[in-house]
Enzyme design. Sequence first.
Site, PDB file in Angstrom:
ATOM      1  N   ASP A 137      58.697  81.169  12.715  1.00 44.55           N
ATOM      2  CA  ASP A 137      59.954  80.644  12.209  1.00 44.55           C
ATOM      3  C   ASP A 137      61.059  81.682  12.366  1.00 44.55           C
ATOM      4  OD1 ASP A 137      58.785  78.269  11.455  1.00 44.55           O
ATOM      5  OD2 ASP A 137      58.516  78.846   9.362  1.00 44.55           O
ATOM      6  N   PRO A 152      57.968  86.942   1.716  1.00 45.15           N
ATOM      7  CA  PRO A 152      59.427  86.833   1.581  1.00 45.15           C
ATOM      8  C   PRO A 152      60.230  87.718   2.513  1.00 45.15           C
ATOM      9  CG  PRO A 152      58.549  88.184  -0.178  1.00 45.15           C
ATOM     10  CD  PRO A 152      57.356  87.654   0.577  1.00 45.15           C
ATOM     11  N   MET A 164      66.448  76.438  -0.120  1.00 46.28           N
ATOM     12  CA  MET A 164      67.311  75.793   0.879  1.00 46.28           C
ATOM     13  C   MET A 164      68.465  75.040   0.233  1.00 46.28           C
ATOM     14  SD  MET A 164      64.177  74.355   3.274  1.00 46.28           S
ATOM     15  CE  MET A 164      63.338  73.637   1.840  1.00 46.28           C
ATOM     16  N   LYS A 175      64.595  77.170  12.891  1.00 45.67           N
ATOM     17  CA  LYS A 175      65.343  76.002  12.463  1.00 45.67           C
ATOM     18  C   LYS A 175      66.494  76.447  11.571  1.00 45.67           C
ATOM     19  CE  LYS A 175      61.414  72.799  12.336  1.00 45.67           C
ATOM     20  NZ  LYS A 175      60.643  71.864  11.476  1.00 45.67           N
ATOM     21  N   GLY A 228      57.386  83.050   3.701  1.00 45.24           N
ATOM     22  CA  GLY A 228      56.839  82.681   2.403  1.00 45.24           C
ATOM     23  C   GLY A 228      55.399  82.247   2.514  1.00 45.24           C
TER      24      GLY A 228
END
Length: 266
Positions: free
Chosen positions: A47, A24, A181, A69, A101
């Site tokens: 990411d 996290p 999200m 992203k 994650g």
Amino acid sequence: MTVHSALPGHAGPVGTVHLVGAGPGDPDLLTLRAARLVMGAALIVHDGLVDPRILEMARPSARLVSVAKSRSRHTMKQEDINALLVAEALGGQDVVRLKGGDPFVFGRGGEEAEACRAAGVPVQVVPGISSALGASAASQIPLTHRDHASIVSFVAGQCKGLSEQDWSGLAGKGRTLVIFMGLATAAQISEKLMGDGLAPDVPVAVIEKATRSDMRVLRAPLAGLAELVADHAVKSPALIVIGEVARIEGGLADHTIRAMALEAEQ
């Protein structure tokens, strides 16, 4: 890192793609195997939500490739990410694909693993602490509780066709709903759940930047979810927890979280 294998019909050795969960945020929550892979990698494809402190663990000569992203901007399409991983491995390079994650919990790791296997590229998965579990622990909001919840559901809040998805039974008495999200669709989420019969005063907690120094825990009734997100300018990464467990506050830890939030706002 890994002994390179040979692929029939392919000239030269083939590297291995490691799908690694970065957890996290807090680097201390990496698994030992994940930390070793990051520190030894020659190539890390990561990411945007991976904490910069984790990337700083890489050796100076490592090549870091961001495929970040966001809802409105994609540095690279998923198909192109898959192709990048395969191309690097077929070129003989071991790849650490670092994902926030856990790779297999809304991380699209399953698609990347399929692409690698289809190309004959060895792939290994290194699990990470899911953001839901990390956020729950850091905020001291238990996802299950003997008095409040014995069922937990995870859903993605930005999927196409949100209004057509069937969420019936995912939230309510004795249940906890965790939404990944969901910031951009907070209004639709609350309307959807209330439209399905969930009471407007069901407690909600929004956990922003869990396990990090600027973490915030914000609370509101379900009917006020969208206003809460907008008024406090909540940014990703953030999770939405819906259910009676969201009423639980973490004592000293919760006060610390509030103090950090006040400092960040000043």
